[in-house]
Scaffold this active site. Structure first.
Site, PDB file in Angstrom:
ATOM      1  CE1 TYR A 117      -3.382  -2.799   0.701  1.00 57.14           C
ATOM      2  CE2 TYR A 117      -4.620  -0.773   1.023  1.00 57.14           C
ATOM      3  CZ  TYR A 117      -4.592  -2.127   0.803  1.00 57.14           C
ATOM      4  OH  TYR A 117      -5.769  -2.804   0.659  1.00 57.14           O
ATOM      5  CE  LYS A 161       1.909 -18.041  -3.779  1.00 59.00           C
ATOM      6  NZ  LYS A 161       0.963 -19.151  -4.020  1.00 59.00           N
ATOM      7  CG  ASP A 184      -2.189 -20.217  -2.725  1.00 60.92           C
ATOM      8  OD1 ASP A 184      -1.494 -19.894  -1.737  1.00 60.92           O
ATOM      9  OD2 ASP A 184      -1.817 -21.096  -3.535  1.00 60.92           O
ATOM     10  CG  ASP A 213      -8.076  -5.077   1.168  1.00 62.68           C
ATOM     11  OD1 ASP A 213      -9.021  -4.563   1.792  1.00 62.68           O
ATOM     12  OD2 ASP A 213      -7.999  -5.057  -0.074  1.00 62.68           O
ATOM     13  CG  ASP A 228     -13.297  -6.907   2.473  1.00 56.43           C
ATOM     14  OD1 ASP A 228     -13.568  -6.451   3.595  1.00 56.43           O
ATOM     15  OD2 ASP A 228     -13.245  -6.190   1.458  1.00 56.43           O
TER      16      ASP A 228
HETATM   17  C1  IPM Z   1     -10.841   1.634   0.559  1.00 56.20           C
HETATM   18  C2  IPM Z   1      -9.606   0.752   0.524  1.00 56.20           C
HETATM   19  C3  IPM Z   1      -8.398   1.549   0.171  1.00 56.20           C
HETATM   20  C4  IPM Z   1      -9.454  -0.030   1.840  1.00 56.20           C
HETATM   21  C5  IPM Z   1      -8.217  -0.905   1.826  1.00 56.20           C
HETATM   22  O1  IPM Z   1      -7.930  -1.590   0.848  1.00 56.20           O
HETATM   23  O2  IPM Z   1      -7.542  -0.940   2.857  1.00 56.20           O
HETATM   24  C6  IPM Z   1     -10.628  -0.914   2.226  1.00 56.20           C
HETATM   25  O3  IPM Z   1     -10.790  -1.964   1.319  1.00 56.20           O
HETATM   26  C7  IPM Z   1     -10.405  -1.459   3.609  1.00 56.20           C
HETATM   27  O4  IPM Z   1     -10.181  -2.678   3.736  1.00 56.20           O
HETATM   28  O5  IPM Z   1     -10.454  -0.680   4.571  1.00 56.20           O
HETATM   29  C1  IPM Z   2       3.241 -23.598  -5.924  1.00 54.96           C
HETATM   30  C2  IPM Z   2       2.967 -22.124  -6.139  1.00 54.96           C
HETATM   31  C3  IPM Z   2       4.235 -21.378  -6.419  1.00 54.96           C
HETATM   32  C4  IPM Z   2       1.906 -21.917  -7.212  1.00 54.96           C
HETATM   33  C5  IPM Z   2       1.615 -20.448  -7.449  1.00 54.96           C
HETATM   34  O1  IPM Z   2       1.487 -19.662  -6.508  1.00 54.96           O
HETATM   35  O2  IPM Z   2       1.476 -20.071  -8.626  1.00 54.96           O
HETATM   36  C6  IPM Z   2       0.567 -22.598  -6.960  1.00 54.96           C
HETATM   37  O3  IPM Z   2      -0.078 -22.045  -5.848  1.00 54.96           O
HETATM   38  C7  IPM Z   2      -0.297 -22.452  -8.182  1.00 54.96           C
HETATM   39  O4  IPM Z   2      -1.307 -21.723  -8.119  1.00 54.96           O
HETATM   40  O5  IPM Z   2       0.009 -23.045  -9.227  1.00 54.96           O
END
Ligand code: IPM
Ligand code: IPM
Lengths: 358, 358
Positions: A144, A194, A226, A250, A254
């Site tokens: 950010y 990650k 992921d 973030d 959410d």
């Molecule tokens: C509005 C946006 C910039 C903000 C963020 O990404 O932090 C919102 O999504 C949050 O999570 O408060």
């Molecule tokens: C293993 C890892 C590096 C890979 C990625 O993040 O791309 C996997 O999660 C995928 O989505 O194929």
């Protein structure tokens, strides 16, 4: 009598009407707990753009500097979405407040309340498995705010870039916040990263492991972002505290909020090292229902409770508010979005819910 | 008779046993469609580390270079998780193959098959709403490969950094892939970004808008990544094609995969501009069930179908395989993980499912 001063930034959309209910609740706390909340309202967001020409006027910032805490409503709406990005309410006000006050520690609790499981988009057995997660998100660094950020080159080779960046100090202080929170909860921290791809994540993992040594009573796990988004869907009850960088937090917070199915109940705290903080509902400004008196004030009321707990150390008062909210839910005094479609005629208004909590 | 050469990289865990079924299906296609698939197996992943000392031996890379396509199984497992990161199967083999062959276009379809809705972790009404998403993920740029990346400084101010970086050319070619795919589907592209914070996302949005002008029959929407993870839970049926950068696509595709509740059915394609590609199941190597003959071979078989479609232009054969898979599911010839707990004794083995598809 203890005295606290609060900068009240109601903002746009449903902000002002839910803030009114939070103020009612704070009035009740003043009487019951012999404390005074000196509140001053300041313009912010789209409303401030319309009235003062900018989303975060200097008098608002000054007012916040002089207060013990900021109680924030919500900002933004379609009316201001066509402005250049830097001037839009969310960025110009929210991101600026975060970095100006170094509000690095963002706590976003998400739970599925007993009795409200049917609101969750998750399968019934998962929604009923006892979901109660606290997302601890780093809020003032990472991609950010990392430098450099820019745009260079010509034609098809023109490129844009952003920098994800974390120092040990930045990671350590948010990790400490997560472990402290876990000690008061179920004693488990899941750190989201990650680390199989990002160097920032590897440092994140290293420092988190170091911090863990000071909290032998707290268990530490690591999960890739992921996989985290998958596990939140499949088995959210496995999580207690989820520790995240700014961007991953973030996303994770959410997803956790949506998982509860009741965004109108979710509060959040953004704090700095001195205990100063900004407290705001997790949901947005909901311009579509603004002014109708049907918005759920609970997220705003619970944000006020977090403010009492974290910035004013008024634990009893915060506990009392939280208990009153649970009692209100249990009494079935609910705004419409918490009710099944065929029971919407039993919905309480914004101010009825506020009165019940009081 | 047309001839194609395939580098077969079965890998670790369940890789070899599901690959055997894909090979059976390819044998059947050879007979039915008068085509020859010259297949050569090469070591990769943990198996290659054990036998050759590295996850991607040069003879494997050379074999891939000489082939028309790579049919990939799955790699990794606890045995190799203690190696230094750079040597681990996922990074050393998968990320290297992606960048070596410039496999920028990653297609990850995720659908909830009629009759299998109960497997989804989503609420029944959402799972039954007709969910069929194609995630188009950029796979060779962004924060995975952006330079500089590093670690600097001393003590608590030591910091790590990664660079998210996209050029117009890189964005354009993946956007084109998404629009082309949408034309053959339901005509809708939802581009996922964080344009309220990231400059790379802003360029992403600009170029995507430009590309959209060439596809007036396709509708383009933009969604923030945080909101995307919420909407995938709340209303996944709203999405047709989701266009994502490398990191956001990693997150979104895994969340979409989990949403189906049937990872063993999900295939993926990773292609370059010449139509060369690597085709692999979306699930992992599942070391816990490896060798038991109970793994679902369908993801591997559907990966082979994608290979025929995208790298060999054998549309009829690909259609035939996909139809056979649907018929197999409808006939109830299912591996255990697709069955409710109390029906597990009716489970078919890996090879029974393969036979049924043949
Ligand atoms: C509005 C946006 C910039 C903000 C963020 O990404 O932090 C919102 O999504 C949050 O999570 O408060
Ligand atoms: C293993 C890892 C590096 C890979 C990625 O993040 O791309 C996997 O999660 C995928 O989505 O194929």
């Amino acid at each position: 009598m203890s005295q606290f001063s609060i900068a009240v930034l109601a903002g746009d959309g449903i902000g002002p009407e839910v803030m009114q209910e939070a103020n009612k609740v704070l009035d009740a706390v003043e009487k019951k707990f012999n404390v005074a909340f000196n509140r001053t309202a300041y313009p912010v967001g789209g409303y401030a753009i319309d009235t003062e020409g900018e989303a975060l006027p200097s008098k608002t910032l000054l007012g916040c500097e002089q207060a013990d805490a900021i109680l924030f409503g919500s900002i933004g709406g379609p009316k201001w979405d066509t402005l250049p990005l830097e001037q839009r309410p969310e960025r110009a006000a929210l991101l600026t407040l975060r970095s100006h006050f170094d509000l690095f520690s963002n706590l976003r609790p998400a739970r599925i309340y007993p009795g409200l499981e049917a609101l969750s988009p998750l399968r019934e057995d998962i929604a009923k498995s006892g979901v109660d997660v606290l997302v601890v998100r780093e809020l003032t660094s990472g991609i950010y705010f990392g430098q450099p950020k820019g745009r260079e080159g010509e034609g098809e080779e023109e490129f844009a870039f952003d920098t994800m960046r974390y120092s040990k100090r930045e990671i350590r202080r948010i990790a400490v916040a997560a472990f402290e929170a876990a000690q008061k909860r179920r004693g488990k921290v899941t750190s989201v990263d990650k680390a199989n791809v990002l160097l920032t994540s590897r440092l994140w993992r290293e420092v988190t492991e170091e911090v863990a040594k000071d909290y032998p009573d707290v268990e530490l796990d690591h999960i890739y972002i992921d996989n985290a988004t998958m596990q939140i869907m499949k088995n959210p009850a496995q999580f207690d505290v989820m520790l995240c960088s700014n961007l991953f937090g973030d996303i994770v917070s959410d997803e956790c909020a949506m998982m509860t199915g009741s965004m109108g109940l979710l509060a959040s705290a953004s704090m700095n090292e001195d205990g100063f903080g900004l407290y705001e509902p997790a949901g947005g400004s909901a311009p579509d229902i603004a002014g109708l008196g049907i918005a759920n004030p609970i997220a705003q009321v619970l944000s006020a409770a977090m403010m009492l707990r974290f910035s004013m150390n008024l634990t009893d008062a915060a506990d009392a508010i939280e208990k009153a909210v649970i009692a209100t839910l249990e009494a079935g005094v609910l705004t419409g979005e918490l009710l099944p479609d065929d029971k919407r005629e039993n919905a309480s208004t914004t101010s009825q819910v506020g009165d019940e909590i009081v």
